[in-house]
Every structure is written in structure tokens, then in C-alpha cells.
Design an enzyme around this catalytic site. Structure first.
Site, mmCIF file in Angstrom:
data_model
loop_
_atom_site.group_PDB
_atom_site.id
_atom_site.type_symbol
_atom_site.label_atom_id
_atom_site.label_comp_id
_atom_site.label_asym_id
_atom_site.label_seq_id
_atom_site.Cartn_x
_atom_site.Cartn_y
_atom_site.Cartn_z
ATOM 1 N N ASP A 1 29.537 -25.368 -11.750
ATOM 2 C CA ASP A 1 29.106 -26.196 -10.622
ATOM 3 C C ASP A 1 28.499 -27.516 -11.100
ATOM 4 O OD1 ASP A 1 28.477 -26.994 -8.056
ATOM 5 O OD2 ASP A 1 26.670 -25.781 -7.917
ATOM 6 N N ASP B 1 31.871 -32.853 -6.888
ATOM 7 C CA ASP B 1 31.263 -31.522 -6.901
ATOM 8 C C ASP B 1 32.294 -30.425 -7.134
ATOM 9 O OD1 ASP B 1 29.684 -29.309 -6.589
ATOM 10 O OD2 ASP B 1 29.324 -29.595 -4.444
#
Ligand SMILES: *[C@@H]1O[C@H](CO)[C@@H](O)[C@H](O)[C@H]1NC(C)=O
Ligand SMILES: *[C@@H]1O[C@H](CO)[C@@H](O)[C@H](O)[C@H]1NC(C)=O
Ligand SMILES: *[C@@H]1O[C@H](CO)[C@@H](O)[C@H](O)[C@H]1NC(C)=O
Ligand SMILES: *[C@@H]1O[C@H](CO)[C@@H](O)[C@H](O)[C@H]1NC(C)=O
Ligand SMILES: *[C@@H]1O[C@H](CO)[C@@H](O)[C@H](O)[C@H]1NC(C)=O
Ligand SMILES: *[C@@H]1O[C@H](CO)[C@@H](O)[C@H](O)[C@H]1NC(C)=O
Length: 497
Positions: free
Chosen positions: A80, A280
Site C-alpha cells: 500500500d 495509491d
């Protein structure tokens, strides 16, 4: 963030990551397990480490196998870029207890002789969709991409609604502890920083190659770039500060978007340009302002389903010859083209639902890779990131971006030579201050629109499943891996300043 409307199927697919050691770079390859394709692109390099990361469509995201503790426990974690802590659920946590054994998503601290709690009750992370994990901070041995970190600070999820952990590789100031204490003095060295501190890589930087939607793996390379994983020039653009001079997220300036197909090309418009977008990897889809997303949907004929709260389109649109061109950091900045085969995703893990009414009656329903969102920051998730090779340089607050070289099997790893060195082989985008130019908001002519649909060959769809088609209705639809965004909620840094 995690999706506001996500219904996630708990099909946990085992990831197979392969890691090899080097000194100075760490590469972590990512795999998509459903095809079981083995990649062996890891090699010894000076100052870089590479790790395979697995593209798990059913869960929505890229996963890697890491090792934690003494003796080492295997652990599959989601990569992430939108958060900054490594954490894993405790094997005794409620969400995990209902699962069968063999879940390598959790850890058992009792089995590690080097496990040491350093912040009892201090770990508390929330994601944008409201999911969270609460527990302790601890230190232990952590291995990734063949690199061994002797003293890594991580979170232990004792109460969590997420059944697997994460490797957050964002800015250290975005750690959950900073939000909890509202103090920058509680920042600890997170993974990319600790790799530098333990002498494994030279600078706080990594590169991410997610590869094709239809490929099962990509990789993350810590401490270097791989010049064989992109085409054309690698261009450096500025990361935007969240406030003043403080950088907390990989936010860059999206300054143009155009659509092109065999019938023509259009420049799309938005009153929000220049649009701050966060790169992201923990978000499956991409989210843009509604005025811009609506134009994109109109180009491709996507329709917004108020039932599912997502824009959908016929699955055969994956064959469309059209593409979108994303421009960054002003008129002379880099452009990344994203073709339709990267933007049409399965909605379910089983038989696809079908449209029961309207212009697409009888056709398979797929999810569109670009959705709308109400407010900044907007997100460019995996549906965008697969088409780009992105180097994240946390020392200079820049990203290097280039068109990805899909399925490249070659490798030429170049390490950052020193702490604070610029991204190797990259040139800076000129005139980035022009990124603030006032946008045009006239409606496009939609010259590309007919070409998007006419070039989509009917028949061969992504969902070639047999059997009786299901009706398109919320009751029957179980949405997979939908918008599994994992951007941490903006933390307490605002309190500090
Ligand atoms: C961990 O993974 C490695 C490599 O795949 C394997 O050889 C080993 O048996 C695994 N260990 C456990 C405890 O499952
Ligand atoms: C975790 O943080 C959230 C938001 O700051 C807070 O509402 C919640 O009470 C905290 N939970 C615990 C167990 O401390
Ligand atoms: C381990 O890391 C923590 C947090 O960065 C630090 O406080 C501690 O001194 C380190 N321990 C050792 C043995 O280096
Ligand atoms: C990359 O490989 C996948 C899986 O083999 C294939 O489906 C896809 O078409 C390839 N992509 C390109 C751009 O060649
Ligand atoms: C990307 O798209 C633009 C606009 O459609 C086009 O001019 C350009 O040649 C494309 N670039 C690449 C590398 O395909
Ligand atoms: C997205 O667009 C649809 C259709 O215009 C609208 O109903 C919905 O509220 C929008 N969603 C968000 C999050 O803005």
C-alpha cells in the site's frame, strides 16, 4: 481509502512471492495467483532489493509474501503506497478466528522469540472507508525481498475488520501513531526509512511495476529503478505538499485528460483542474471529480448504476481500441496512456451478471476502472498505475513516471548511488509552475465516442463463463475486490502545524 460500497468476497488466494537478496536494493515481485505464472526476475544487485508482488483480483490488490519473527513466520501482506505502517492481524483476532487454518495473513507473536512490544495499545489505524485495526506496536525481525531488517517497528492488529495485514510504504509522517499522538516526535522509521538505516539501500526510494491487468505479477524494487520496465523517458515531477512544506502522501498534479479512439480525439475538461491525485496502489479503481468522470463515462458508454453505486459497462468494451491520456505537471509534463483493456474489470468472481434492460440488454456487465468521487484528494489506483512505471523518491519529494513496458522479461537495475541522489536516468519535467493554469470548462465534442464502442469486437468477453446468465440485480451480485482502497485517513499532522 477503502471502498464506500465494497462488498468483498473472502476468497483468499495464496500468493507466491520469491525473494532474493542483494545489497542496496530490495525488490519484491508481485504475483497474480490465478494463473500461477512463475516469474524469476530477481537477482543480486548492489544496493537494491526486489520482491515479487501478486495481483489478486478477487481480493483487489497486490500482495507479497514476507517473513516475520524468529523462527520466521510466512506472512502475505498487501502492498500500500497510501499508508505508512506495516501491520498484521494477530492470529487470535476475532476476524481471523472464523477462518480455517493455513491463513498466512496473520501472525502468532507467542511463537517468535524476538517479538517485543514497544507501544502497548498505541497502534490504531483507520482507512477512509471506515475499516480499522487497533492493537500494539512491536519490533521484530522482518524479511522482504531477501532483505532482513533486524529491528522493524510494526503494528499488531488485535481488533480489526481486515483479515490480512499491510505493508504501508508511504511517508513516515503519515504513520498511524502520528495521528494518535498528534505529534511528529512519535514518528518511527518505517520500512523504506529503516532499510536505509540498516544499510540495505542508499536512499529512501522505491519503484513499482504492477504490470498488465491480465498478468499475475509485478514487482517493487527498493533503492533503485529498472530501466527495462518502462518505455520512453522517465520524467521527474514534484510531489505536492499536503500543507506548507509537509509531504504526507504521493499526491501529484493531474493537469490534462484526453480521450482518443479510431473516430477522433477529445480534450476533457473539469472545473477542478489542476487536480491533486494520490498515486495509491492500495486502491483498486481510480476516482476522479464527477464532472470529469461523467465525460469519461460518456466517451465509453459506461452507465452509473445507483444500485451498485459504480459505473458499469459491457464486458466486451475490453476490446475497444480507445485509450485515455493522463497528463501531469503542466503542458510539458509526462503523459500516460491507459487503454480500455486495463479499464474493464470483472464485477464478480463467478458468472457475470447481465444487463436486464436498457441499451445493453442481454450483455455481460463489467465494472469500469474510473469512478467518481466527491472531493479531493482524488485517487489514481491500480487501474491507472498498471500503465505506468512509477519511482517514488521520498528524499527529494518527487516521483519519476514513464509508460510501463508490459510483460517485460528483461531487467537492468540501477541503484540510487547515495542518500538524497536524484532518480537515476530521469529528466525533470519543465515548466511545472504552469500546472496551476486556469482550466477550460467547455464541454468536449465527443468525437472519440463512436470509435470507443465501434472498435469493441462483440463476443469474446472477459467473462467467457458458460451456463445460464444471471440477471443484473443487487440481490444476485456479489461484487469482488471492489474499490479496496487502503489509503490511511489523513492523520494528526494537521494538529501539529
Ligand atoms: C514459508 O515459505 C517458504 C518459502 O515458500 C517455505 O519453504 C516454508 O516451508 C514456509 N514456512 C512455513 C512455516 O510455512
Ligand atoms: C482509535 O482511534 C479512533 C480515531 O482516532 C478513536 O475514535 C478510537 O476510539 C480509537 N480506538 C481505541 C481503541 O483507542
Ligand atoms: C529498535 O527500533 C526502535 C524504534 O526505532 C528503537 O527505539 C530501538 O532502540 C531499536 N532497538 C535496537 C536494539 O536497535
Ligand atoms: C501480458 O501477459 C498477459 C498474460 O500472459 C497477457 O494476457 C497480456 O495480453 C500481455 N499484455 C501485453 C500488453 O502484451
Ligand atoms: C498517447 O496518446 C496520445 C494522445 O492520444 C498520443 O498522441 C500518443 O502518441 C500516445 N503515446 C503513446 C506512447 O502511445
Ligand atoms: C457519482 O455520480 C453519480 C451519478 O452522477 C452520483 O449519483 C453519485 O452521487 C456520484 N458519487 C460520488 C461519490 O460523488
Amino acid at each position: 481509502m477503502r471502498g464506500h460500497n465494497a462488498i468483498t468476497v473472502g476468497t483468499l488466494l495464496a500468493g507466491a512471492a520469491h525473494a532474493y537478496a542483494g545489497s542496496g536494493v530490495v525488490q519484491w515481485d508481485i504475483h497474480k495467483p490465478e494463473r500461477r505464472q512463475e516469474f524469476n526476475r530477481l537477482r543480486k544487485r548492489a544496493s537494491t532489493f526486489e520482491e515479487v508482488i501478486t495481483n489478486e483480483q478477487a481480493r483487489g490488490g497486490y500482495f507479497a509474501t514476507c517473513r516475520l519473527g524468529t523462527p520466521a513466520q510466512n506472512l502475505t501482506l498487501q502492498l500500500d503506497t497510501g499508508s505508512s505502517d506495516i501491520w498484521a492481524p494477530d492470529s487470535g483476532a476475532q476476524v481471523c478466528r472464523s477462518r480455517t487454518s493455513g491463513n498466512s495473513g496473520t501472525i502468532n507473536p507467542d511463537l517468535s522469540t524476538t517479538f517485543d512490544v514497544v507501544g502497548k495499545g498505541d497502534f490504531n489505524i483507520s482507512y477512509v472507508d471506515g475499516s480499522s485495526s487497533v492493537g500494539d506496536y512491536f519490533t521484530d525481525v522482518f524479511e522482504i525481498g531477501g532483505a532482513t531488517l533486524k529491528n522493524m517497528t510494526m503494528g499488531l492488529g488485535l481488533q480489526t475488520d481486515i483479515p490480512y495485514g499491510l505493508v504501508g510504504v508511504g511517508y513516515a509522517v503519515n504513520e498511524a501513531i502520528v495521528g494518535q499522538t498528534a505529534s511528529l516526535s512519535s514518528v518511527y522509521p518505517n520500512l523504506p526509512v529503516q532499510m536505509v538505516n540498516e544499510g540495505l539501500i542508499n536512499t529512501v526510494a522505491f519503484s513499482l511495476w504492477l504490470n498488465d491487468l491480465d498478468s499475475n505479477s509485478g514487482n517493487i524494487l527498493f533503492g533503485g529503478i529498472d530501466t527495462e520496465k518502462y518505455k520512453g523517458d522517465l520524467t521527474r515531477i514534484n510531489i505536492l505538499p499536503t500543507v506548507k512544506d509537509l509531504f504526507t502522501a504521493f499526491m501529484v498534479s493531474l493537469t490534462s485528460l484526453s480521450a482518443a479512439s479510431p473516430s477522433g480525439a477529445d480534450t476533457l475538461t473539469s472545473k477542478e483542474f489542476p487536480i491533486p491525485v494520490v498515486l495509491d496502489s492500495g486502491t483498486t479503481l481510480s476516482y476522479l471529480p464527477t464532472d470529469l468522470a461523467s465525460q469519461i463515462w460518456k466517451e465509453v458508454g459506461a452507465v452509473y448504476s445507483s444500485e451498485l453505486e459504480v459505473a458499469v459497462l459491457p464486458c466486451n468494451m475490453q476490446n475497444s481500441a480507445g485509450h485515455f491520456s493522463f497528463g501531469f505537471a503542466g503542458p510539458n509534463g509526462p503523459r500516460i496512456n491507459v487503454s480500455m483493456d486495463e479499464l474493464v474489470l470483472d464485477l464478480t468472481s463467478g458468472r457475470p451478471p447481465i444487463f436486464t434492460s436498457g441499451q445493453y440488454r442481454g450483455q455481460d456487465v463489467c465494472e469500469f476502472g474510473i469512478q467518481n468521487f466527491t472531493e479531493a484528494p482524488y485517487l489514481l489506483g491500480d487501474t491507472f498505475l498498471r500503465s505506468a512505471y512509477v519511482v517514488y523518491d521520498l528524499m527529494n519529494n518527487q516521483v519519476g513516471i514513464a509508460a510501463t513496458d508490459f510483460n517485460s522479461t528483461n531487467s537492468n537495475v540501477v541503484a540510487f548511488p547515495s542518500r538524497g541522489a536524484q532518480i537515476p536516468s530521469a529528466t525533470v519535467a519543465p515548466g511545472q509552475s504552469e500546472a496551476t493554469a486556469v482550466p477550460s470548462v467547455t464541454s468536449p465534442a465527443y468525437a472519440a465516442s463512436p470509435g470507443f464502442t465501434e472498435s469493441a469486437k462483440p463476443g469474446a468477453t472477459k467473462n467467457a463463463a458458460g451456463g445460464r446468465p444471471q440477471a443484473f440485480g443487487m440481490g444476485q451480485v456479489v461484487v469482488v475486490g471492489l474499490s479496496m482502497g487502503l489509503m490511511a485517513v489523513v492523520s494528526g499532522v494537521f494538529w501539529v502545524l
